[in-house]
Design a protein around this motif. Structure first.
Motif, short mmCIF file in Angstrom:
data_model
loop_
_atom_site.label_atom_id
_atom_site.label_comp_id
_atom_site.label_asym_id
_atom_site.label_seq_id
_atom_site.Cartn_x
_atom_site.Cartn_y
_atom_site.Cartn_z
N THR A 62 -54.05 -15.41 -32.91
CA THR A 62 -54.33 -14.00 -33.11
C THR A 62 -54.23 -13.25 -31.79
OG1 THR A 62 -56.70 -14.27 -32.76
CG2 THR A 62 -55.91 -14.50 -35.03
N ARG A 63 -54.09 -11.93 -31.90
CA ARG A 63 -53.85 -11.13 -30.70
C ARG A 63 -55.03 -11.14 -29.74
NH1 ARG A 63 -51.64 -6.77 -33.01
NH2 ARG A 63 -49.58 -7.66 -32.74
N LEU A 64 -56.22 -10.87 -30.23
CA LEU A 64 -57.38 -10.80 -29.34
C LEU A 64 -57.85 -12.19 -28.94
CD1 LEU A 64 -59.47 -7.88 -30.90
CD2 LEU A 64 -57.82 -7.82 -29.00
N GLY A 65 -57.88 -13.11 -29.89
CA GLY A 65 -58.26 -14.47 -29.55
C GLY A 65 -57.31 -15.09 -28.55
N GLY A 66 -56.01 -14.82 -28.73
CA GLY A 66 -55.00 -15.31 -27.81
C GLY A 66 -55.15 -14.70 -26.42
N LEU A 67 -55.56 -13.44 -26.39
CA LEU A 67 -55.79 -12.77 -25.10
C LEU A 67 -56.91 -13.47 -24.35
CD1 LEU A 67 -55.57 -10.39 -23.07
CD2 LEU A 67 -57.26 -9.20 -24.51
N ILE A 68 -58.03 -13.72 -25.02
CA ILE A 68 -59.17 -14.35 -24.36
C ILE A 68 -58.82 -15.77 -23.90
CG2 ILE A 68 -61.55 -15.12 -24.64
CD1 ILE A 68 -61.19 -12.09 -24.45
N ALA A 69 -58.14 -16.51 -24.79
CA ALA A 69 -57.73 -17.88 -24.43
C ALA A 69 -56.75 -17.86 -23.26
CB ALA A 69 -57.11 -18.57 -25.64
N GLY A 70 -55.81 -16.90 -23.29
CA GLY A 70 -54.83 -16.81 -22.22
C GLY A 70 -55.45 -16.42 -20.90
N LEU A 71 -56.44 -15.54 -20.93
CA LEU A 71 -57.11 -15.15 -19.70
C LEU A 71 -57.91 -16.31 -19.12
CD1 LEU A 71 -58.34 -11.52 -20.53
CD2 LEU A 71 -56.52 -12.20 -18.95
N ARG A 72 -58.52 -17.10 -20.01
CA ARG A 72 -59.27 -18.26 -19.52
C ARG A 72 -58.36 -19.23 -18.79
NH1 ARG A 72 -60.36 -23.45 -20.93
NH2 ARG A 72 -62.37 -24.25 -20.21
N GLN A 73 -57.16 -19.42 -19.33
CA GLN A 73 -56.20 -20.31 -18.67
C GLN A 73 -55.85 -19.80 -17.28
OE1 GLN A 73 -52.93 -20.41 -21.41
NE2 GLN A 73 -53.95 -21.81 -22.83
N ARG A 74 -56.01 -18.50 -17.08
CA ARG A 74 -55.66 -17.90 -15.79
C ARG A 74 -56.89 -17.67 -14.91
NH1 ARG A 74 -52.47 -16.92 -19.77
NH2 ARG A 74 -50.23 -16.61 -19.52
N GLY A 75 -58.04 -18.21 -15.36
CA GLY A 75 -59.24 -18.15 -14.52
C GLY A 75 -60.22 -17.06 -14.86
N TRP A 76 -59.99 -16.32 -15.95
CA TRP A 76 -60.91 -15.25 -16.33
C TRP A 76 -61.75 -15.70 -17.52
CZ3 TRP A 76 -61.02 -11.52 -12.84
CH2 TRP A 76 -59.88 -11.30 -12.07
N VAL A 77 -63.06 -15.78 -17.31
CA VAL A 77 -63.96 -16.30 -18.33
C VAL A 77 -64.88 -15.19 -18.83
CG1 VAL A 77 -65.72 -18.02 -18.85
CG2 VAL A 77 -63.85 -18.57 -17.28
N GLU A 78 -64.83 -14.93 -20.13
CA GLU A 78 -65.65 -13.87 -20.71
C GLU A 78 -67.13 -14.17 -20.50
OE1 GLU A 78 -67.05 -10.65 -23.18
OE2 GLU A 78 -67.77 -12.70 -23.01
N GLY A 79 -67.83 -13.17 -19.96
CA GLY A 79 -69.25 -13.35 -19.68
C GLY A 79 -69.54 -13.89 -18.31
N VAL A 80 -68.49 -14.31 -17.59
CA VAL A 80 -68.67 -14.88 -16.25
C VAL A 80 -68.08 -13.96 -15.20
CG1 VAL A 80 -68.19 -16.84 -14.73
CG2 VAL A 80 -68.72 -17.23 -17.15
#
Length: 343
Positions: A62-80
């Motif tokens: 999904t678009r938003l889920g993929g965004l969050i997962a993709g950002l995590r792969q690049r070092g961006w963690v939601e809530g952190v």
């Protein structure tokens, strides 16, 4: 005081789980830790819509889920090291105005938009906050960017179709229903590119060469759906085409149900309509690439320096069970080209 969060609690927990990692983890991945960044997004769908809920709980599909997962792969963690903020414009002009104002007041580092209407509203509200449109069908014609290669300003993103799609949809629906004499075109002039003309030119050109009459079926409220589709149940034999239109996506359940009620074959631009019981769809394969651009912008790249990207692949979906219910025998040559056949 800023109201946070808006997304349902369960969905947000799933989002955090999806992002899941520790501070040590994100530092190891190379993300900056100087401050918490804000990534904001606006959607034309209700926060209670099935597509919104799915986007908040699934990853790369999904678009938003993929965004969050993709950002995590690049070092961006939601809530952190970043917060994700979602607002809905569903509910009319006043709701749109309020949702846009809320996002701007957050002073986010980047705003991700989901449709042409929302993109136009955000651009009108800020010339400084970076904007990434996840889908836009005519970004140059709409004045969002100066050119695809060199957007300029504070905006960039991804296109989801081309004007030639109109003719392609007609070719496909005529192949599925060879004896049609006319084709109805369903759209909302207020929310489809260039009030429909973006696709109508190629559609009408294809119709002229194939001997099919094009009948526009513009609608502006859900109450008009029944009448707009019902008139194509009568002779002469007809099928319909749904244009790329956020209004139609929001009302996809009513549209597919009405098409089934009147036994009108219709082709759609997105798989969302097939999920809702539609006959067939042809459109871009969902590729969640927005994380690439959001990451670059969070690290300092200017949005206007990032070229607008076009779809890399299109997919054809056919629901054979729906075809059977309409009394259609889909040609083998068409089924053989389908990327997915649903039973």
């Amino acid at each position: 005081m800023i109201k946070r969060p808006v997304a349902p609690a369960v969905a947000r927990r799933d989002f955090i789980r999806l992002a899941g990692a520790t501070a040590a983890g994100f530092l190891a991945l190379g993300a900056t830790s100087d401050r918490i960044r804000i990534v904001a997004s606006i959607t034309s769908l209700s926060l209670d819509d099935e597509l919104t809920r799915r986007s908040m709980t699934e990853s790369a599909t999904t678009r938003l889920g993929g965004l969050i997962a993709g950002l995590r792969q690049r070092g961006w963690v939601e809530g952190v090291n970043f917060h994700f903020e979602l607002r809905s414009s569903f509910g009319g002009p006043d709701k749109m105005k309020a949702a846009v104002a809320e996002l701007i007041d957050l002073r986010p580092d980047v705003i991700l938009t989901g449709s042409t209407v929302e993109t136009a509203a955000i651009i009108a509200a800020t010339k400084t906050i970076p904007i990434v449109f996840a889908t836009s069908n005519d970004p140059v014609g709409n004045g969002f960017v100066q050119s695809l290669a060199h957007p300029g300003g504070n905006v960039t993103g991804f296109t989801s179709s081309t004007p030639e799609m109109g003719g392609k949809w007609l070719q496909l629906i005529k192949e599925a229903v060879p004896d049609i004499q006319r084709v109805g075109v369903l759209f909302n002039p207020a929310s489809t590119p260039r009030a429909g003309r973006y696709y109508l030119d190629s559609l009408e050109q294809e119709a002229a060469s194939s001997g099919v009459a094009v009948v526009q079926a513009p609608i502006s409220t859900p109450a008009e759906i029944d009448g707009a589709i019902g008139r194509f149940a009568e002779s002469p034999k007809a099928a319909m085409i749904s244009l790329v239109d956020s209004f139609l996506v929001v009302n996809r359940q009513a549209i597919t149900a009405t098409a089934a009620k009147y036994r009108v074959p219709m082709i759609y631009p997105f798989h969302y309509f097939i999920d809702a019981g539609g006959l067939m769809s042809y459109g871009p394969t969902l590729e969640v690439r927005s994380a690439d651009y959001v990451d670059l912008i969070l690290r300092g790249t200017k949005a206007g320096d990032l070229p607008v990207q076009s779809p890399r692949k299109y997919e054809l979906l056919i629901n054979r069970t729906v075809a059977d219910s309409l009394g259609l025998k889909i040609p083998f040559t068409l089924l053989a080209r389908a990327d997915e056949i649903r039973e």
